[in-house]
Design an enzyme around this catalytic site. Structure first.
Site, PDB file in Angstrom:
ATOM      1  N   GLY A  39    -108.958 -10.635 -43.005  1.00 16.72           N
ATOM      2  CA  GLY A  39    -107.894  -9.619 -42.917  1.00 16.72           C
ATOM      3  C   GLY A  39    -108.479  -8.228 -42.909  1.00 16.72           C
ATOM      4  N   VAL A  40    -108.592  -7.615 -44.105  1.00 13.64           N
ATOM      5  CA  VAL A  40    -109.133  -6.263 -44.221  1.00 13.64           C
ATOM      6  C   VAL A  40    -110.518  -6.298 -44.892  1.00 13.64           C
ATOM      7  CG1 VAL A  40    -108.749  -3.919 -45.057  1.00 13.64           C
ATOM      8  CG2 VAL A  40    -106.797  -5.294 -44.331  1.00 13.64           C
ATOM      9  N   ASP A  99    -104.084 -12.064 -51.983  1.00 13.98           N
ATOM     10  CA  ASP A  99    -103.960 -12.663 -53.313  1.00 13.98           C
ATOM     11  C   ASP A  99    -102.936 -13.800 -53.312  1.00 13.98           C
ATOM     12  OD1 ASP A  99    -105.881 -10.966 -54.751  1.00 13.98           O
ATOM     13  OD2 ASP A  99    -104.520  -9.360 -54.205  1.00 13.98           O
ATOM     14  N   ALA A 100    -101.861 -13.644 -52.552  1.00 16.56           N
ATOM     15  CA  ALA A 100    -100.845 -14.702 -52.487  1.00 16.56           C
ATOM     16  C   ALA A 100    -101.373 -15.927 -51.735  1.00 16.56           C
ATOM     17  CB  ALA A 100     -99.579 -14.177 -51.815  1.00 16.56           C
ATOM     18  N   HIS A 123    -111.317  -9.089 -56.458  1.00 13.96           N
ATOM     19  CA  HIS A 123    -110.168  -8.621 -57.229  1.00 13.96           C
ATOM     20  C   HIS A 123    -110.087  -9.505 -58.465  1.00 13.96           C
ATOM     21  CE1 HIS A 123    -106.615  -6.374 -57.765  1.00 13.96           C
ATOM     22  NE2 HIS A 123    -105.780  -6.967 -56.954  1.00 13.96           N
ATOM     23  N   GLU A 211    -103.428   1.709 -57.189  1.00 13.30           N
ATOM     24  CA  GLU A 211    -102.778   1.653 -55.863  1.00 13.30           C
ATOM     25  C   GLU A 211    -101.277   1.931 -55.942  1.00 13.30           C
ATOM     26  OE1 GLU A 211    -104.362  -2.179 -55.044  1.00 13.30           O
ATOM     27  OE2 GLU A 211    -102.597  -3.273 -55.714  1.00 13.30           O
ATOM     28  N   GLU A 243     -97.607  22.872 -45.689  1.00 18.48           N
ATOM     29  CA  GLU A 243     -97.769  23.347 -47.065  1.00 18.48           C
ATOM     30  C   GLU A 243     -97.841  22.190 -48.069  1.00 18.48           C
ATOM     31  OE1 GLU A 243     -99.072  26.058 -48.868  1.00 18.48           O
ATOM     32  OE2 GLU A 243     -98.068  26.993 -47.173  1.00 18.48           O
ATOM     33  N   SER A 269    -106.779  31.675 -54.078  1.00 15.17           N
ATOM     34  CA  SER A 269    -106.489  33.023 -54.592  1.00 15.17           C
ATOM     35  C   SER A 269    -106.256  32.982 -56.099  1.00 15.17           C
ATOM     36  CB  SER A 269    -105.233  33.567 -53.903  1.00 15.17           C
ATOM     37  OG  SER A 269    -104.100  32.783 -54.279  1.00 15.17           O
TER      38      SER A 269
HETATM   39  N1  LIG Z   1    -107.464  -4.620 -48.356  1.00 17.69           N
HETATM   40  C1  LIG Z   1    -108.510  -4.114 -48.973  1.00 17.69           C
HETATM   41  O1  LIG Z   1    -109.207  -3.274 -48.431  1.00 17.69           O
HETATM   42  C2  LIG Z   1    -108.881  -4.547 -50.357  1.00 17.69           C
HETATM   43  C3  LIG Z   1    -108.625  -5.823 -50.782  1.00 17.69           C
HETATM   44  N2  LIG Z   1    -109.144  -6.292 -51.951  1.00 17.69           N
HETATM   45  C4  LIG Z   1    -108.922  -7.662 -52.334  1.00 17.69           C
HETATM   46  O2  LIG Z   1    -109.584  -8.497 -51.380  1.00 17.69           O
HETATM   47  C5  LIG Z   1    -108.852  -9.698 -51.181  1.00 17.69           C
HETATM   48  C6  LIG Z   1    -108.468  -9.827 -49.711  1.00 17.69           C
HETATM   49  O3  LIG Z   1    -107.531  -8.813 -49.421  1.00 17.69           O
HETATM   50  P1  LIG Z   1    -107.170  -8.358 -47.920  1.00 17.69           P
HETATM   51  O4  LIG Z   1    -108.403  -8.275 -47.121  1.00 17.69           O
HETATM   52  O5  LIG Z   1    -106.318  -7.141 -48.053  1.00 17.69           O
HETATM   53  O6  LIG Z   1    -106.296  -9.602 -47.443  1.00 17.69           O
HETATM   54  P2  LIG Z   1    -105.281  -9.706 -46.200  1.00 17.69           P
HETATM   55  O7  LIG Z   1    -103.895  -9.501 -46.672  1.00 17.69           O
HETATM   56  O8  LIG Z   1    -105.779  -8.827 -45.129  1.00 17.69           O
HETATM   57  O9  LIG Z   1    -105.412 -11.254 -45.829  1.00 17.69           O
HETATM   58  C7  LIG Z   1    -106.656 -11.856 -45.568  1.00 17.69           C
HETATM   59  C8  LIG Z   1    -106.500 -13.130 -44.807  1.00 17.69           C
HETATM   60  O10 LIG Z   1    -105.610 -14.038 -45.428  1.00 17.69           O
HETATM   61  C9  LIG Z   1    -105.134 -14.895 -44.409  1.00 17.69           C
HETATM   62  N3  LIG Z   1    -103.926 -15.571 -44.891  1.00 17.69           N
HETATM   63  C10 LIG Z   1    -102.763 -15.000 -45.296  1.00 17.69           C
HETATM   64  N4  LIG Z   1    -101.896 -15.950 -45.685  1.00 17.69           N
HETATM   65  C11 LIG Z   1    -102.525 -17.139 -45.513  1.00 17.69           C
HETATM   66  C12 LIG Z   1    -102.183 -18.493 -45.763  1.00 17.69           C
HETATM   67  N5  LIG Z   1    -101.003 -18.811 -46.278  1.00 17.69           N
HETATM   68  N6  LIG Z   1    -103.085 -19.457 -45.471  1.00 17.69           N
HETATM   69  C13 LIG Z   1    -104.296 -19.149 -44.980  1.00 17.69           C
HETATM   70  N7  LIG Z   1    -104.685 -17.898 -44.735  1.00 17.69           N
HETATM   71  C14 LIG Z   1    -103.818 -16.906 -44.999  1.00 17.69           C
HETATM   72  C15 LIG Z   1    -104.895 -13.973 -43.257  1.00 17.69           C
HETATM   73  O11 LIG Z   1    -105.011 -14.699 -42.043  1.00 17.69           O
HETATM   74  C16 LIG Z   1    -106.020 -12.960 -43.392  1.00 17.69           C
HETATM   75  O12 LIG Z   1    -107.110 -13.298 -42.589  1.00 17.69           O
HETATM   76  C17 LIG Z   1    -107.661  -9.605 -52.120  1.00 17.69           C
HETATM   77  O13 LIG Z   1    -108.031 -10.194 -53.339  1.00 17.69           O
HETATM   78  C18 LIG Z   1    -107.476  -8.110 -52.300  1.00 17.69           C
HETATM   79  O14 LIG Z   1    -106.790  -7.765 -53.478  1.00 17.69           O
HETATM   80  C19 LIG Z   1    -109.954  -5.513 -52.734  1.00 17.69           C
HETATM   81  C20 LIG Z   1    -110.244  -4.224 -52.371  1.00 17.69           C
HETATM   82  C21 LIG Z   1    -109.647  -3.619 -51.218  1.00 17.69           C
HETATM   83  C1  LIG Z   2    -108.149  -0.452 -51.014  1.00 17.46           C
HETATM   84  C2  LIG Z   2    -107.996  -0.920 -52.400  1.00 17.46           C
HETATM   85  O1  LIG Z   2    -108.925  -0.920 -53.170  1.00 17.46           O
HETATM   86  C3  LIG Z   2    -106.667  -1.321 -52.845  1.00 17.46           C
HETATM   87  C4  LIG Z   2    -105.790  -0.137 -52.590  1.00 17.46           C
HETATM   88  O2  LIG Z   2    -106.720  -1.569 -54.225  1.00 17.46           O
HETATM   89  C5  LIG Z   2    -106.138  -2.525 -52.111  1.00 17.46           C
HETATM   90  O3  LIG Z   2    -106.130  -2.523 -50.863  1.00 17.46           O
HETATM   91  O4  LIG Z   2    -105.710  -3.479 -52.772  1.00 17.46           O
HETATM   92 MG   LIG Z   3    -108.633  -1.206 -55.110  1.00 16.21          MG
HETATM   93 MG   LIG Z   4    -105.919  -3.481 -54.794  1.00 15.60          MG
END
Ligand SMILES: NC(=O)C1=CN([C@@H]2O[C@H](COP(=O)(O)OP(=O)(O)OC[C@H]3O[C@@H](n4cnc5c(N)ncnc54)[C@H](O)[C@@H]3O)[C@@H](O)[C@H]2O)C=CC1
Ligand SMILES: CC(=O)[C@](C)(O)C(=O)O
Ligand SMILES: [Mg+2]
Ligand SMILES: [Mg+2]
Length: 347
Positions: A39-40, A99-100, A123, A211, A243, A269
């Protein structure tokens, strides 16, 4: 481990100087790092690890993000697999699903977590709220975390720019005696600028607070409140936006990012300094009770439960996107579109 003084408090920090990439490569030379989820965070961490010379594979379900993984050069059957296959092949299994989603795939994944493997998170969520997630790792594996303090998108772009996003790290379970080395090595491998110590619980409490608070929720609330008051008093959208938001992000935020709030104030200022010093107290006092309420909601597990319930719905993505669209379509953020076009560097 360097001992650093943070405003008078001494904390443990691991830097790239102390833990160079070569050491990280040596520690993980026999490991297969399986990044589950694209994902991200998935792409940021997987691509940085690959570019840094580690053995990385990706596990991703079919669909749009699978295609993104292919486009990024992950080869089906070689370095790109289904979630189950990747979990089976990996010796360090990285839970970078939402996380879900981690909750829903856990029953399929856990059988592959054989003795001596490491289960890696970015996380503290799954473990801290284990009564709600039912993610209970076996006792004979390492359970470790590196949590980049920023978006996976920034993790990647900052890596490509030769910079590094900082991360926190924690060991929840050390079955092999190598858990800490594995944690720090992968933390350096994903491109962390430096690593500071935490626990799973402290990470998730601070992350969910941050967040929902100053990083995302509170900032939009604050900016919108000021924008609305200016508009209600006859100011034009361009004036209200400039602003409230543009001056903040373009001129003043970079100043306090670089040298602190007093330095930003000192470059404004004396009129502004007098007013800001007078008004920071009332704003603090108005916001603090909301922050306290937020932290309690995180600590009680209420925020985690809301996130689990809503993001486990089959149409969670469409619903989130609809709410993001409403934000984008609001007058303030439509004004932003025009303002961005007017930035000379965008012409
Ligand atoms: N988004 C971010 O930049 C940050 C995320 N995290 C943590 O990293 C972990 C990943 O977060 P993200 O990258 O945001 O996740 P995301 O929401 O982008 O999802 C990641 C992947 O999960 C897959 N997915 C979703 N539902 C699914 C299901 N039911 N079955 C199989 N695959 C499924 C999606 O295809 C996607 O590739 C989490 O624990 C998050 O809290 C930590 C720091 C920053
Ligand atoms: C980017 C980050 O660290 C966050 C905001 O905690 C998240 O995407 O869950
Ligand atoms: Mg964070
Ligand atoms: Mg977070």
């Amino acid at each position: 481990m360097a001992q650093m003084n943070f405003g008078g408090v001494i904390e443990n920090v691991m830097t790239r100087e102390e833990f160079p990439l070569e050491k990280a490569r040596e520690i993980l030379k026999d490991e297969v790092i399986a990044v589950l989820g694209y994902g991200v965070q998935g792409p940021g961490q997987a691509c940085n690890l690959r570019d840094n010379g580690f053995n990385v594979i990706v596990g991703q379900r079919q669909g749009k993000t699978y295609e993104k993984a292919v486009a990024d050069g992950w080869k089906p059957g070689e370095t790109l697999f289904s979630l189950e296959e990747a979990a089976q092949k990996g010796t360090i299994v990285c839970m970078l699903l939402s996380d879900a989603a981690q909750i829903s795939v856990w029953p399929k994944i856990k059988q592959y977590l054989t003795p001596g493997k490491a289960l890696y998170f970015s996380h503290g969520f799954a473990i801290t709220y284990k009564e709600r997630t039912n993610i209970i790792p076996p006792a004979d594996i390492d359970v470790i975390m590196v949590a980049p303090k920023g978006s996976g998108t920034s993790l990647r772009t900052m890596f490509l720019e030769g910079r590094g996003l900082n991360s926190s790290y924690a060991v929840y379970q050390d079955a092999t005696g190598r858990a800490k080395d594995r944690t720090l090595a992968i933390g350096i491998g994903i491109g962390s600028g430096y690593l500071f110590e935490t626990t799973f619980k402290r990470e998730v409490y601070s992350d969910l607070t941050g967040e929902r608070g100053s990083l995302m929720g509170a900032i939009q609330g604050l900016l919108l409140a000021q924008y609305e008051v200016l508009r209600e008093n006859g100011h034009t959208p361009s004036e209200a936006f400039n602003e409230t938001v543009e001056e903040l992000t373009q001129s003043l935020m970079p100043l306090f990012a670089k040298n602190g709030m007093d330095w930003m104030y000192a470059n404004c200022s004396t009129t502004a300094q007098r007013g800001a010093l007078d008004w920071m107290g009332p704003f603090h006092d108005a916001i603090k009770p909301v922050m306290q309420k937020l932290y309690e909601s995180v600590k009680s597990g209420n925020e985690a439960q809301i996130s689990i319930d809503s993001n486990s719905q089959p149409d969670y993505r469409e619903k989130l996107n609809a709410e993001l669209r409403a934000l984008r379509d609001s007058e303030m953020w439509q004004t932003a579109v025009t303002v961005r076009k007017l930035r000379p560097e965008n012409n």
